[in-house]
Design a protein around this motif. Structure first.
Motif, PDB file in Angstrom:
ATOM      1  N   SER A   1     119.881  78.123  19.355  1.00  0.00           N
ATOM      2  CA  SER A   1     120.877  79.194  19.336  1.00  0.00           C
ATOM      3  C   SER A   1     120.824  80.071  20.574  1.00  0.00           C
ATOM      4  CB  SER A   1     120.652  80.070  18.097  1.00  0.00           C
ATOM      5  OG  SER A   1     119.347  80.607  18.114  1.00  0.00           O
ATOM      6  N   GLU A   2     119.777  79.931  21.380  1.00  0.00           N
ATOM      7  CA  GLU A   2     119.654  80.759  22.559  1.00  0.00           C
ATOM      8  C   GLU A   2     119.485  79.878  23.781  1.00  0.00           C
ATOM      9  OE1 GLU A   2     116.566  83.611  22.213  1.00  0.00           O
ATOM     10  OE2 GLU A   2     116.939  84.005  20.102  1.00  0.00           O
ATOM     11  N   GLU A   3     119.938  80.400  24.909  1.00  0.00           N
ATOM     12  CA  GLU A   3     119.758  79.686  26.168  1.00  0.00           C
ATOM     13  C   GLU A   3     118.458  80.127  26.819  1.00  0.00           C
ATOM     14  OE1 GLU A   3     121.538  77.321  27.538  1.00  0.00           O
ATOM     15  OE2 GLU A   3     122.943  77.300  25.858  1.00  0.00           O
ATOM     16  N   ILE A   4     117.706  79.133  27.281  1.00  0.00           N
ATOM     17  CA  ILE A   4     116.435  79.470  27.921  1.00  0.00           C
ATOM     18  C   ILE A   4     116.715  80.004  29.320  1.00  0.00           C
ATOM     19  CG2 ILE A   4     116.090  77.166  28.871  1.00  0.00           C
ATOM     20  CD1 ILE A   4     113.125  77.535  28.200  1.00  0.00           C
ATOM     21  N   ASN A   5     115.946  80.960  29.731  1.00  0.00           N
ATOM     22  CA  ASN A   5     116.136  81.578  31.046  1.00  0.00           C
ATOM     23  C   ASN A   5     115.434  80.739  32.100  1.00  0.00           C
ATOM     24  OD1 ASN A   5     116.567  83.220  33.193  1.00  0.00           O
ATOM     25  ND2 ASN A   5     115.132  84.824  32.568  1.00  0.00           N
ATOM     26  N   VAL A   6     116.216  79.942  32.811  1.00  0.00           N
ATOM     27  CA  VAL A   6     115.646  79.080  33.839  1.00  0.00           C
ATOM     28  C   VAL A   6     116.353  79.299  35.171  1.00  0.00           C
ATOM     29  CG1 VAL A   6     114.841  77.262  32.309  1.00  0.00           C
ATOM     30  CG2 VAL A   6     117.206  77.257  33.083  1.00  0.00           C
ATOM     31  N   SER A   7     116.757  80.517  35.401  1.00  0.00           N
ATOM     32  CA  SER A   7     117.481  80.791  36.634  1.00  0.00           C
ATOM     33  C   SER A   7     116.640  80.451  37.847  1.00  0.00           C
ATOM     34  CB  SER A   7     117.897  82.264  36.684  1.00  0.00           C
ATOM     35  OG  SER A   7     116.765  83.112  36.582  1.00  0.00           O
TER      36      SER A   7
ATOM     37  N   GLU B   1     116.170  71.311  24.981  1.00  0.00           N
ATOM     38  CA  GLU B   1     117.589  71.425  25.323  1.00  0.00           C
ATOM     39  C   GLU B   1     117.781  71.363  26.835  1.00  0.00           C
ATOM     40  OE1 GLU B   1     121.737  72.094  25.072  1.00  0.00           O
ATOM     41  OE2 GLU B   1     120.271  71.489  23.546  1.00  0.00           O
ATOM     42  N   LEU B   2     116.910  72.044  27.561  1.00  0.00           N
ATOM     43  CA  LEU B   2     117.000  72.009  29.016  1.00  0.00           C
ATOM     44  C   LEU B   2     116.737  70.597  29.536  1.00  0.00           C
ATOM     45  CD1 LEU B   2     117.354  73.504  31.692  1.00  0.00           C
ATOM     46  CD2 LEU B   2     114.898  74.020  31.648  1.00  0.00           C
ATOM     47  N   GLY B   3     115.732  69.928  28.962  1.00  0.00           N
ATOM     48  CA  GLY B   3     115.466  68.546  29.356  1.00  0.00           C
ATOM     49  C   GLY B   3     116.651  67.639  29.084  1.00  0.00           C
ATOM     50  N   HIS B   4     117.337  67.884  27.984  1.00  0.00           N
ATOM     51  CA  HIS B   4     118.545  67.118  27.670  1.00  0.00           C
ATOM     52  C   HIS B   4     119.648  67.393  28.697  1.00  0.00           C
ATOM     53  CE1 HIS B   4     122.231  65.845  25.828  1.00  0.00           C
ATOM     54  NE2 HIS B   4     122.576  67.061  25.447  1.00  0.00           N
ATOM     55  N   LYS B   5     119.858  68.661  29.041  1.00  0.00           N
ATOM     56  CA  LYS B   5     120.901  69.017  30.001  1.00  0.00           C
ATOM     57  C   LYS B   5     120.641  68.404  31.371  1.00  0.00           C
ATOM     58  CE  LYS B   5     122.421  73.406  27.950  1.00  0.00           C
ATOM     59  NZ  LYS B   5     122.492  74.878  28.128  1.00  0.00           N
TER      60      LYS B   5
END
Length: 715
Positions: A266-272, A505-509
Motif C-alpha cells: 500500500s505504500e511506495e518505498i523511498n528509493v529516490s 515491489e521495487l524488485g518487480h518494478k
C-alpha cells in the motif's frame, strides 16, 4: 575651368558626405551642364561624375587589398588541405617518405593524433599557426599519451556495455561439449553467479572507450559494425557459467495470468537515492593503454587485424593475429588480440577446446615482458571470467589472486576476488576480503551487498539487513541484482519487518521478479503464471490419477523407510525453517534416479517410471517429506518458474497443518493431490499433535517445449 575647381572641392566619391556635399549644389550643377559629350561619356563609363577621369581612391584601394589578401589565405589553405606542399619536408622535419619512415614510439602516437585533427568541413583559420602547433606537439614529449589501437575503429561504432550479473538464456545456445551444470534447490546459503560480477566485459570495455575512426571510413563499415554489435549482444545473452543456473530472459515478462499483488503493498518505498544514481550519466572511463613502445611501431598492422575482428571476420582475424605473433613474438598487443579472436571463435563454434586456447593465450599476453599494465589487467580479468565459464573455479580464483597481488589498490579486483571465494563456497575468505574493502572504502555498495549476503547465509539475519539495503541504495554497479532484493526482503520477513514487500515491489518494478509474489530468479519467459493449478490445467491428469489411485502403496513404502536409524530421511538443510523438525527422502533429483533410495520404495519408483514429465524433470525432485509438530517454514520461493509441484497427502492430521501459496491458504487431504507453482511465495505450518507425511512430485511446466525440457540446465 570651373568644373575642375568644383571637382577638387568635391573630393571623395559620389556617396561622400560632409564637405563634399557642396559639389552637388545647384550652382555647381549648372556649371557642370556645359561639359562636352566626351566628358559625359567618361563619366558614364566610369569616370568621375563631375568630369574627372576616375582613379583608385582610398576606399577602392582597401577593397582590392582585402580581395588579394583573401586570395592568398585561400591559396594557402588549398596547399595544406590538398597536400600540394609537404610542410614537414619543407621545414626539414621529414627525412624519409611516409612509406619508408619508421616512427619513434612517441612520434607514432603524435602522428596518429595529428591525422585525426581538422575534421572535414572545418575552416583552417591560420595555416602558419597550425604548422607551429604541429612542430610544438612533436617536440613536447612530456604531454604524450598512448594512442590506443582501436582509435582507428569505425566511426560512431556503438560498443555494448556489459551490465553486471547479466541474466542470459541457456539451453541450446551453450557450448556443445559442455556438461550441463546444476544449481542448488534454493538460493539461501550458496552463491550462484550468472555472469562475472561488477566488471564490464574486457573486450567491450576496451572497445567502448576507444576513439572514433575518421568519418571517411564510417559508411564503408556501417553494416558490418551493426552486425558485430548484434553479435556482441547475442553473445552476452547466450552464455553463462555452466555450473550455475542462468535465467532464460532478462527482464521477466509478466504473464496476463499473473495474480494481482497483495493488498499489503500500500505504500511506495523511498528509493529516490537509487533512482537518482541510475539517472546520473555515467562517468567517462579512462581509455586503457594497450600499446607498449614496440607495439606503436607496428600499429598499422595491429589495426588491420583488429578491424577484421571488429567486423566479425573472426577466422581471418585469427590468422592475421597468429601471423603477427609469429613475426613479433615479443608483442603483447598481438598476443592479446589473438586471445580475443580465439575467445570470439570459441563462442562462434561453441567449442570449449578453442576457449581453452584463448584462456592460455590471455595468460601468455599478460606474462610477456613490457606488457602495459592495462593490458595485463584486461587479459587476466577476461581469463578469470572464461575459467569460471568452464567451471574451473579454482583456476579462476588463482588468477584473481594474482590480479590482486599485481594491483593491490584496485578495490574492484578485490571485490571480484570475494566473488571468486563465494563461488568456491569459501564464505569465510570472502567475508575477510569484503571487510578489507569496506575498511578502505566504507561506502562501496558492491562490497556491502555481498557482505550482507554472507551475513545472511551465516544466519545473522538482522545484521545483514543494513548492508544489503545500503548496498542496493548505493546504485553502484553490480548491486541492482535480483538476488540482493530477494535476500533483503527475506531477511526483513524473518525479523517481522513489513517493509520486505516494498522491496519485493521495487524488485518487480526493476524487472527482477515477475511479480511481488513470484520471485524465482531462473525463469523462462512467458509461461502461464498462477499460484494454484488444477490437474486439468496441467494436462497431467493421468499422473494425478495414478498417484491418487496408488496413494496407500506410496504411503506404506514411505512409512517403511521412516526409521531414522537407516538415515534415509535427511533433515532439510536450506535454512528454510524458523523452528521444528522437517526431513526428506529423495527418489529422483534433477532428473536422475537415486537407485539406492528406490530400493526402499521399489513399487513407488516403478509406478513413476512411465511418467517422464516428472522423472525427466531436471529442475525438480520426487521425494517424501515428513514434518513434525511445532514446525514453521519461512515464506520462501522456489528457484524457477519451469516446474509445478504436486503434493500427495499420505498421513495428514485432522487439524493444524496448512500451506499458503501467494495469498491463498489450503490444507492437505489423504489420497488427494494439491498442485501449486512454488516459484510463488509459499509458507507452511505444522501445529498438529502428530507428524505429517506427504509425497512431493515435481513436473515440468506444461507450456515448456520438448526442446526446452531437454536443453534447460538442471536445478
Amino acid at each position: 575651368m570651373a568644373p575642375r575647381k568644383n571637382a577638387k572641392g568635391g573630393g571623395g566619391n559620389s556617396s561622400s558626405s560632409g564637405s563634399g556635399s557642396g559639389s552637388g549644389s545647384p550652382s555647381t550643377g549648372s556649371s557642370g551642364s556645359s561639359s562636352s559629350p566626351g566628358a559625359r561619356r567618361e563619366a558614364k563609363h566610369g569616370g568621375h561624375k563631375n568630369g574627372r577621369r576616375g582613379g583608385i581612391s582610398g576606399g577602392s584601394f582597401f577593397t582590392w587589398f582585402m580581395v588579394i589578401a583573401l586570395l592568398g589565405v585561400w591559396t594557402s589553405v588549398a596547399v595544406v588541405w590538398f597536400d600540394l606542399v609537404d610542410y614537414e619536408e619543407v621545414l626539414g622535419l621529414k627525412e624519409l617518405s611516409t612509406s619508408e619512415r619508421t616512427f619513434q614510439p612517441e612520434e607514432a602516437e603524435t602522428q596518429a593524433e595529428l591525422e585525426e585533427q581538422a575534421p572535414e568541413g572545418e575552416e583552417v583559420q591560420n595555416v602558419e599557426d597550425e604548422v607551429k602547433e604541429q612542430l610544438q606537439s612533436l617536440l613536447q614529449e612530456s604531454v604524450h599519451t598512448d594512442h590506443d589501437l582501436e582509435a582507428d575503429g569505425p566511426a560512431g561504432e556503438p560498443q555494448p556495455e556489459v551490465e553486471d550479473f547479466l541474466t542470459v538464456t541457456d539451453s541450446d545456445d551453450r557450448f556443445e561439449d559442455l556438461e550441463p551444470g546444476t544449481v542448488h534447490e534454493e538460493t539461501e546459503d550458496s552463491y550462484h553467479m550468472e555472469e562475472t560480477v561488477s566488471q564490464n566485459h574486457p573486450n567491450d570495455q576496451e572497445e567502448m572507450m576507444n576513439e572514433q575512426e575518421n568519418s571517411d571510413h564510417s559508411e564503408a563499415v556501417k553494416e558490418a559494425d551493426g552486425l558485430q554489435q548484434h553479435a556482441e549482444e547475442v553473445r552476452h545473452q547466450d552464455y553463462d557459467e555452466p555450473v550455475y543456473e542462468p535465467s532464460e530472459n532478462e527482464g521477466i515478462e509478466i504473464s496476463d495470468n499473473t495474480i494481482e499483488d497483495s493488498n499489503i503493498i500500500s505504500e511506495e518505498i523511498n528509493v529516490s537515492s537509487v533512482e537518482e544514481q541510475q539517472d546520473t550519466p555515467p562517468v567517462k572511463k579512462k581509455k586503457p593503454k594497450l600499446l607498449n613502445k614496440f607495439d606503436k611501431t607496428i600499429k598499422a598492422e595491429l589495426d588491420a587485424a583488429e578491424k577484421l575482428r571488429k567486423r566479425g571476420k573472426i577466422e581471418e582475424a585469427v590468422n592475421a593475429f597468429e601471423e603477427l605473433v609469429r613475426k613479433y613474438p615479443q608483442s603483447p598487443r598481438a598476443r592479446y588480440g589473438k586471445a580475443q579472436c580465439e575467445d570470439d571463435l570459441a563462442e562462434k563454434r561453441r567449442s570449449n577446446e578453442v576457449l581453452r586456447r584463448a584462456i592460455e593465450t590471455y595468460q601468455e599476453a599478460a606474462n610477456l615482458p613490457d606488457a602495459p599494465t592495462d593490458l595485463v589487467k584486461l587479459s587476466l580479468k577476461r581469463r578469470s571470467e572464461r575459467q569460471q565459464f568452464l567451471g574451473h573455479m579454482r583456476g579462476s580464483l588463482l588468477t584473481l589472486q594474482r590480479l590482486v597481488q599485481l594491483f593491490p589498490s584496485d578495490t574492484t579486483l578485490k571485490n571480484d576476488l570475494g566473488v571468486g571465494y563465494l563461488l568456491m563456497g569459501d564464505n569465510d575468505s570472502a567475508k575477510k576480503v569484503y571487510e578489507e574493502v569496506l575498511n578502505v572504502t566504507p561506502n562501496d555498495g558492491f562490497a556491502k551487498v555481498h557482505y550482507g549476503f554472507i551475513l545472511k547465509a551465516q544466519n545473522k539475519i538482522a545484521e545483514s539487513i543494513p548492508y544489503l539495503k545500503e548496498g542496493i541504495e548505493s546504485g553502484d554497479p553490480g548491486t541492482d541484482d535480483g538476488r540482493f532484493y530477494f535476500h533483503l526482503g527475506d531477511a526483513m520477513q524473518r525479523v517481522g519487518d513489513k517493509e520486505a514487500y516494498k522491496w519485493y515491489e521495487l524488485g518487480h518494478k526493476r524487472g527482477h521478479f515477475a511479480s511481488v509474489w513470484q520471485r524465482s530468479l531462473y525463469n523462462v519467459n512467458g509461461l502461464k503464471a498462477q499460484p494454484w493449478w488444477t490437474p486439468r490445467e496441467t494436462g497431467y491428469t493421468e499422473l494425478v490419477k495414478s498417484l491418487e489411485r496408488n496413494w496407500k502403496l506410496i504411503r506404506d513404502e514411505g512409512l517403511m523407510v521412516m526409521d531414522k536409524a537407516k538415515g534415509l530421511f535427511l533433515p532439510e538443510d536450506e535454512n528454510l525453517r524458523e523452528k521444528g523438525d522437517w526431513s526428506q527422502f529423495t527418489l529422483w533429483q534433477q532428473g536422475r534416479k537415486n537407485e539406492n533410495a528406490c530400493k526402499g520404495a521399489p513399487k513407488t519408483c516403478t509406478l513413476l517410471e512411465k511418467f517422464s514429465e516428472t522423472t525427466g524433470c531436471r529442475r525438480g525432485q520426487i521425494k517424501y517429506s515428513i514434518m513434525h509438530p511445532g514446525t514453521h517454514v519461512w515464506p520462501h520461493t522456489g528457484p524457477t518458474n519451469c516446474r509445478l509441484r504436486m503434493h500427495l497427502g499420505l498421513v495428514i492430521p485432522k487439524e493444524g497443518c496448512k500451506i499458503r501459496c501467494a495469498n491463498e491458504t489450503r490444507t492437505w487431504e489423504e489420497g488427494k493431490v494439491l498442485i501449486f507453482d512454488d516459484s510463488f511465495e509459499h509458507e507452511v505450518w505444522q501445529d498438529a499433535s502428530s507428524f505429517r507425511l506427504i509425497f512431493i512430485v515435481d513436473v515440468w511446466h506444461p507450456e515448456l517445449t520438448t526442446q526446452q525440457r531437454h536443453s534447460l540446465p538442471a536445478i
